[in-house]
Each structure stands twice: as structure tokens, then as C-alpha cells.
Design an enzyme around this catalytic site. Structure first.
Site, PDB file in Angstrom:
ATOM      1  CB  SER A  12      -0.830  -0.035   1.168  1.00 36.78           C
ATOM      2  OG  SER A  12      -1.378   1.319   1.289  1.00 36.78           O
ATOM      3  CE1 TYR A  24      -4.002  -2.048   5.162  1.00 33.51           C
ATOM      4  CE2 TYR A  24      -3.295   0.077   4.452  1.00 33.51           C
ATOM      5  CZ  TYR A  24      -3.852  -1.191   4.197  1.00 33.51           C
ATOM      6  OH  TYR A  24      -3.679  -1.466   2.837  1.00 33.51           O
TER       7      TYR A  24
END
Length: 265
Positions: free
Chosen positions: A157, A170
């Protein structure tokens, strides 16, 4: 029988895609299927969605099988590969004692939208279990089956390199995944196996639907973050994965490919 003019780049290859029933994973599974791979579509919960992906791949002339294999607990990776061994032989009978795999796509992941003050130890353990531990052991167990010249593609990501304190754990999982990718590339290079990560930005998927879809302000804000001026689509990411999976990407390894459309340049 495949005529040469219809040769597809992944004919004869076997691919595993985790989190393959929805969103980016679905787009990846369908694209690899169109490119000729036999695709094992691993999913955690939604059997109907996974079956739908398999049906779509078959409609397009490809071969696929769904594997129910939730990730996030000890022993899950071994369970996933047992299911793979059992199911894939029906669809890609080979001479190997153990079924082989050529392409492993670690796409399964969960979001954890919590800033540090709100983050619980349970939240932390959960997001690391699915986003980091699962890929580690999916690869560790998969190495017994991964053919020389194979491909490992980890879906990371933009949060791995951009500060996003509102999703601090995350982002940390994606930083870990990127480092894992680097080490795999070094370790497996002698076998001609490449390892790369693809790092999407905001993509229009089910995961983001609640705050993004039908919310013009959110959509405009998300689009404005990319130099290319729009929200990412699952195919934008799947097409990069298809390149990395192909022979064309044989000389690229250990890299995190930015797939954010140029976020925060």
C-alpha cells in the site's frame, strides 16, 4: 489445443491469489486467468463471491478453482496449501508428486483505521496476523511447491511509505511486507524467482465503498491525491501484477512498484 497466435503469456502456469473473491484480488485473479494461468482463488468468507470469480474466469476460457482458506491464525497457511494440493490436481494434473505453483499473490489483507490512542493490542495483533504473518507463512509453506523462475507478488500500500497516522498499525504492516519482499528477492534470486510488491493508493473497492461511493466530496478528495486525477480501479492494479507475473518482468526483483497514480509526489 492452443495455436501459437493465441498463445497467452501465462499458459502452463499455476497461480495462487489470496483474498481473491473481491476487489483488487478479484481483478488480479481474473486477469491472470485471461493470461492463461490456472488460478486458485483463495477466500476467507464469501463462497458465493469466490464461485462467481471462478465462473467469470471459466467464461473467459480460463481455468480456476476456489479455495476456502481464512488467514490470521496459526496453521492457516498450511491449511491453505493442503486445500491447494487437493483441488489443483483436478484442474492441472501434472507429474509432480506435489502440485506445483508458479505465481503466489499475497493480496489478502484487512484495514485497521485506528490512530495510536485508539489502537488496542488486539487490533494490532489482528492486522499483523493477516497482513504480515499470513504472507510470511504462505510463502514459507509455498516454497516447497514454487517452481524455479516463479513469481512472488505482495500487495502492499502507499501507506507503507506515506505517513498516515490515522491508520498507524496498517501502515506498519505494509512497511513490514515491503521489507519481506526485499529479503525474498535476495534469498530466492539464485532460483530465478522474483519477489516484488505493488503499492496501491485509494482504489474503488467494496472495502472503501462505505465512505467513497456516492460521496462526491470524498471521491473528489481521493481523486485529487493522485497526479493522474482520479480514483484507482482494481484493474489499474491487476494490470501491473500481470506484468510482474509475466516473462517480461524477469529482470525486476526486490522492488515496491508504486500504484497510486502518483500520490503526494
Amino acid at each position: 489445443m492452443t495455436h501459437h497466435r493465441h498463445h497467452r503469456p501465462l499458459d502452463g502456469k499455476i497461480a495462487l491469489v489470496t483474498g481473491g473473491s473481491r476487489g483488487i484480488g478479484r481483478a488480479i485473479a481474473e486477469r491472470l486467468g485471461r493470461d492463461g494461468a490456472v488460478v486458485a482463488v483463495a477466500y476467507a468468507r464469501d463462497a458465493a463471491a469466490a464461485d462467481d470469480v471462478v465462473a467469470r474466469i471459466r467464461e473467459d476460457g480460463g481455468r480456476a478453482v476456489a479455495l476456502h482458506a481464512p488467514l490470521g491464525h496459526h496453521g492457516d497457511a498450511a491449511g491453505l496449501w493442503s486445500a491447494f494440493d487437493e483441488r489443483i490436481t483436478q484442474h492441472a494434473p501434472g507429474t509432480e508428486a506435489r502440485p506445483a505453483v508458479d505465481i503466489i499473490v499475497n493480496n489478502a489483507g484487512i484495514a485497521m483505521p485506528a490512530a495510536l490512542p485508539a489502537l488496542t493490542e488486539e487490533d494490532f495483533d489482528k492486522v499483523f496476523a493477516v497482513n504480515v504473518r499470513a504472507p510470511f507463512f504462505v510463502v514459507r509453506e509455498g516454497l516447497k511447491r514454487l517452481r524455479d523462475g516463479g513469481r512472488i507478488i505482495n500487495i502492499s500500500s502507499g501507506a507503507g511509505r506515506l505517513a498516515m497516522p490515522e491508520a498507524i498499525a496498517y501502515g506498519a504492516t505494509k512497511g513490514a511486507l515491503d521489507n519481506f519482499t526485499l529479503n525474498l528477492a535476495k534469498e530466492l534470486g539464485p532460483r530465478g524467482i522474483t519477489a516484488n510488491a505493488v503499492a496501491p493508493g485509494i482504489v474503488d473497492t467494496d472495502v472503501n465503498a462505505e465512505w467513497l461511493r456516492g460521496n462526491p466530496a470524498a471521491e473528489a478528495d481521493a481523486a485529487s491525491r493522485a497526479a493522474l486525477g482520479r480514483v484507482g480501479q482494481p484493474d489499474d492494479v491487476a494490470d501491473i501484477v500481470a506484468f510482474l507475473a509475466s516473462h517480461d518482468a524477469r529482470w525486476v526483483t526486490g522492488k515496491v512498484i508504486d500504484a497510486t497514480g502518483g500520490a503526494r509526489l
